[in-house]
Structures are given as C-alpha cells and as structure tokens.
Design an enzyme around this catalytic site. Structure first.
Site, mmCIF file in Angstrom:
data_model
loop_
_atom_site.group_PDB
_atom_site.id
_atom_site.type_symbol
_atom_site.label_atom_id
_atom_site.label_comp_id
_atom_site.label_asym_id
_atom_site.label_seq_id
_atom_site.Cartn_x
_atom_site.Cartn_y
_atom_site.Cartn_z
ATOM 1 N N GLU A 20 0.797 -1.243 0.000
ATOM 2 C CA GLU A 20 0.000 0.000 0.000
ATOM 3 C C GLU A 20 0.823 1.285 0.000
ATOM 4 O O GLU A 20 0.559 2.201 0.786
ATOM 5 C CB GLU A 20 -0.963 -0.006 1.190
ATOM 6 C CG GLU A 20 -1.871 -1.222 1.209
ATOM 7 C CD GLU A 20 -2.855 -1.250 2.379
ATOM 8 O OE1 GLU A 20 -2.714 -0.418 3.296
ATOM 9 O OE2 GLU A 20 -3.766 -2.097 2.359
ATOM 10 N N GLU A 33 -5.997 -10.920 -1.282
ATOM 11 C CA GLU A 33 -6.834 -10.749 -0.080
ATOM 12 C C GLU A 33 -8.308 -10.731 -0.456
ATOM 13 O O GLU A 33 -9.078 -9.861 -0.055
ATOM 14 C CB GLU A 33 -6.469 -9.431 0.635
ATOM 15 C CG GLU A 33 -4.996 -9.310 0.946
ATOM 16 C CD GLU A 33 -4.621 -8.029 1.668
ATOM 17 O OE1 GLU A 33 -5.510 -7.324 2.181
ATOM 18 O OE2 GLU A 33 -3.417 -7.732 1.727
#
Ligand code: XIL
Length: 364
Positions: free
Chosen positions: A162, A270
């Site tokens: 991220e 995910e």
C-alpha cells in the site's frame, strides 16, 4: 513396535487430513473435492488465517479441506513480531508449523507497511524523529531478520504494501517512510534489502483498489519507477477487497492487462466480496445492516462466479488467489462498522459452504 505403529498412524492422519474435505452442512455431505485440488492446474488457492484458528478443529478442517496456501492475517506484520524491543515469532511460528505439517505453501505478508509497525519505529531513544540513515538501517535489519527467520517456509513475500496514494495528483502515499526519506526511494531500498536477504525469493508489491482508473495510472508510474531503479519485482498483488458491484469485471481485466503488458505476474492476495456498498461517490457512507439471506447470497455467488471466470481466463498469469479469512464470522470486515455483520467469504458463520463456494467450484 507399538510406538512405531502409533507414529505411522499419526503421520497417516496428517497426510490424509490434508485431503479431508470440507463439509457442506446444508446438504450434510462432504464437499466432493477441495478448491485447491480443483484449481491445481490453474493457480494456488489460499486463505488468510490467524494462529488462534488452529485451536478450533472445525476451522482447521475448513482450511485443510479447501486451501493449499496460507497467509498470516496479521501475525507476520512488523508491529506484531517486534514488540518491546525484541522479536517474538511464536504466533507466526504456530502457523508455520501447521503449514509444514500439512505441506501448505506460505505467502509472507508483509515487510514494509504504513500500518502495523512498532510504535516507536520512527523515534530515537529521546522520542525525537529519526533520520533517513537510521530508518534505512532499521528497515534493513527488519527485512533480514524476518526473511531469514521464515526462510524455507515462505515462498513469496509482499515486500511493500500500500505505498500508492489514494489522493488525487499524488502518486506515492505520504507515509512516515516517505516523509523521512523525502521521497519514495524507501520502496527501492526495501526491495534491495529483500533481494540481498534471499537471492531466490519472489518479491511482490501489494495494494488495493488498483482497478480504479486513477490508481491504475499510478501503478503504471510505480512500475516504470521500479524498472528504472532496476528493482527485481515478481509481480503485483491485487488485494481484491471487492463489493457486489465494484470494481466491474472490465476494470479488473484492464488492470490485469496492464500488469501482464509490463511482463509481471499477478496474484489476488486478499479476496473477499462485501455485501455492503459503503462508498457513495467515494465518500464513506456506511449502509445499515442487511440479512445475508438467500437472494443476497445468490447475488454474491454470481459475483464470485464472474470473478473466477476472469481469473481462470488469466490463469497463465495468475500465481495465486487467496481469500482474506476462512468463515464470515471472523472476517475483518465485521469491524468496518461497529456491530454490523458482513458475510464476504465462502463459508458462513458455522462453517457451512455458501452458494459462492459452489459457484466457483463448478466449472468446465
Ligand atoms: C487486516 C487484518 O485483516 C486485520 O486482522 C488487522 O487487524 C488489520 O489488517 N490490507 C492488507 C491487510 O494488506 O494486511 C489488512 O489486514 C487488510 C487490508
């Protein structure tokens, strides 16, 4: 002799447990074949898990009956393994032992992330801010220690998580890593240290909402930068925190194509499908609780079916697809709005396979 017999029996139990299949309690019969086996010619199928789940037989069974790859949902993160000035790998090691016992592959998640790092990572002994040289040293130390510890079990690492910004006009997130370095070159350092720590490890970048057109442009810029810096990047992890509507299959496909064009691999790292649509025009406006009833679950099943059709289409480029959790009961999405329950995964609260499970396990 008796002892030998007992240990053989135990070894046998382990061996067969891996192939024990999950139970569809609605139909009161075992699901005929595990997802991991069904997809073995396409890509690995995994799930994120917490070590406490291993204490519950029914969760172990769900895992072993369906998945062949594991990610620690949080127990390998920097802030979890380094507390009070020392490393403690015990929780993660419980997961690693489980993986070793049953021949499950393991994804390392994650080495450098702006969330879940030691509380005083960016501070010196006097409580002041550290500079770039010190942060670089701390990152190096952490990456070497962690990768060495898990060597032989983990086969691919999310080195940086991220780092791309959600803000308009800003390519890189202004995290403390960024601020202390003064630019995004901390990402390059992280990958270099990881490469030095293990010359053969697969090194990945992982992020969310890369399907969004703005973020996809930034991803393109990020990949350009990594190449220019000669970073050895295996591929891009798409977190895959999707909703029933967002992103569209076309958007995901477009993002996959960009990564493929750049010669990189893809993983869906995910995956979950929330039944809520909390963002209206990009603003967080949480929806009230919904019942996860048959029509909603059918809609979710259809969404999963379409997602997996796309994943199978790109099977030559996709390394793994990992679900972010095992059953709806323990999904991280239940924490998004206090008291509101979500049902984003393949198994319901009591471990029953949902329509989504059947939707993705029936294909030609
Ligand atoms: C989440 C876990 O699910 C939670 O249990 C934890 O407390 C916070 O992190 N993107 C990621 C994951 O890369 O590591 C996050 O996992 C979910 C969002």
């Amino acid at each position: 002799m008796r002892l030998l017999g007992a240990s053989l029996l135990l070894a046998g139990a382990n061996f067969f447990a891996h192939f024990a299949h999950a139970v569809d309690m609605e139909q009161k019969k075992p699901i005929p074949i595990s997802l991991a086996e069904l997809y073995q010619d396409q890509f690995d199928i995994g799930a994120a898990i917490k070590s406490e789940h291993l204490d519950e037989t029914f969760r172990r069974q769900i895992f072993l009956g369906s998945f062949g790859r594991l990610t620690a949902e949080y127990e390998m993160k920097w802030g979890q393994i380094f507390k009070e000035n020392r490393y403690d790998f015990s929780a993660a090691d419980k997961l690693m032992d489980f993986a070793r016992d049953y021949g499950i592959k393991v994804t390392g998640h994650t080495l450098v992330w702006h969330i879940d790092h030691p509380v005083r990572l960016f501070e010196n002994a006097k409580g002041g801010k550290i500079g770039k040289a010190e942060l670089r040293q701390r990152m190096r130390q952490h990456i070497f220690t962690t990768m060495n510890h898990f060597q032989g079990v983990v086969d691919n690492w999310d080195v940086v998580n991220e780092a791309i910004s959600d803000k308009e006009g800003e390519v890189y997130r202004r995290s403390e890593f960024y601020q202390i370095y003064g630019d995004q070159s901390y990402i390059v350092d992280a990958f270099r240290f990881a490469r030095q720590a293990d010359p053969n490890m697969e090194l990945w970048y992982n992020d969310y909402m890369l399907e969004h057109s703005d973020k996809l442009e930034k991803l393109q810029e990020f990949i350009r930068y990594m190449k220019q810096q000669r970073v050895d990047l295996a591929g891009i992890g798409f977190q895959g925190h999707y909703s029933l509507e967002w992103p569209t299959i076309d958007m995901i496909e477009k993002a996959f194509q960009l990564v493929i064009k750049e010669g990189l691999k893809i993983k869906v790292s995910e995956l979950d499908v929330t039944v809520y649509n909390d963002y209206l025009d990009g603003v967080f406006q949480p929806e009230p609780e919904k019942a996860c009833d048959a029509p909603l679950l059918a809609k979710q099943a259809q969404r999963y079916r379409e997602l997996f059709e796309l994943f199978r289409k790109y099977k030559d480029h996709i390394a793994h697809v990992t679900f972010w959790g095992l059953t709806d009961e323990t999904s991280w999405l239940n924490g998004v709005v206090k008291g509101r329950e979500d049902c984003p995964l393949l198994f319901d609260k009591s471990g029953r396979a949902k329509p989504a499970y059947h939707a993705i396990s029936q294909f030609k």
